[in-house]
Scaffold this active site. Sequence first.
Site, PDB file in Angstrom:
ATOM      1  N   HIS A  42      54.550  27.989  25.654  1.00 36.70           N
ATOM      2  CA  HIS A  42      54.772  26.889  26.580  1.00 36.70           C
ATOM      3  C   HIS A  42      53.498  26.485  27.309  1.00 36.70           C
ATOM      4  CE1 HIS A  42      59.405  27.487  26.906  1.00 36.70           C
ATOM      5  NE2 HIS A  42      58.998  27.283  25.671  1.00 36.70           N
ATOM      6  N   GLU A  47      52.840  25.911  30.434  1.00 35.81           N
ATOM      7  CA  GLU A  47      52.524  26.684  31.637  1.00 35.81           C
ATOM      8  C   GLU A  47      51.895  28.031  31.257  1.00 35.81           C
ATOM      9  OE1 GLU A  47      56.371  24.321  32.371  1.00 35.81           O
ATOM     10  OE2 GLU A  47      55.509  25.499  30.745  1.00 35.81           O
ATOM     11  N   CYS A  66      60.564  26.661  32.484  1.00 36.95           N
ATOM     12  CA  CYS A  66      61.712  27.480  32.098  1.00 36.95           C
ATOM     13  C   CYS A  66      61.656  28.807  32.864  1.00 36.95           C
ATOM     14  CB  CYS A  66      61.705  27.740  30.591  1.00 36.95           C
ATOM     15  SG  CYS A  66      60.392  28.848  30.040  1.00 36.95           S
ATOM     16  N   CYS A 118      58.690  31.126  31.818  1.00 32.10           N
ATOM     17  CA  CYS A 118      57.420  30.718  32.426  1.00 32.10           C
ATOM     18  C   CYS A 118      57.424  30.970  33.926  1.00 32.10           C
ATOM     19  CB  CYS A 118      57.137  29.246  32.128  1.00 32.10           C
ATOM     20  SG  CYS A 118      56.651  28.958  30.407  1.00 32.10           S
TER      21      CYS A 118
END
Length: 191
Positions: free
Chosen positions: A110, A112, A136, A139
């Site tokens: 992801h 992040e 999410c 993360c």
Amino acid sequence: MPNSRQSWDEYFLALASQAATRSNCSRRKVGAVIVQGRHIRSTGYNGPPAGYGHCDAGACPRALTDPVANFGRVRAAAEHPLVGGDLRVRAGAEHPLVGGDLYDNCVAIHAEANALLFADHGDRDGSSLYSSAAPCFSCAKLIANSGIAEVVAGGGRYDGWEATRNFLQDCKVRVRVLDGLEHAVQLPLRG
């Protein structure tokens, strides 16, 4: 003469959105920027690890499923290296789940997480993480343990977002979602 200059939040969210254009995810493009004292420390976007095939070129089993029709069912993945072997099968499903509602087979890191990976600890400590979408829960755990002090998201709320937001706040991370819904009142509508 009116000031047409962007706010810092608008500027950094625009940079996060620009970083998202580097993503090769065939389902959703997300970008992130870590900022410390108005200085960019790191950027990230979602995609597979370096050296692995691109998602939009068929290297991701999750990308091989149709996101709307037959959500979570195999479309054409029989020969994919991550498909064989130990897959979960939903009761009554025609095919093993290899995508759609299974993130276990998503090869993307992801945005992040990538931004955190490429920032030194000193660059993360007390910084703000700007993301084009709300992070999410996975993360959020990384963010909470990284030294990031604030998350600013440009939108992308999802089912379960409030629990993720509460988790971050419990971990003393400030959270702002700048999608115009921050203080909206939900009306009790009858179905």
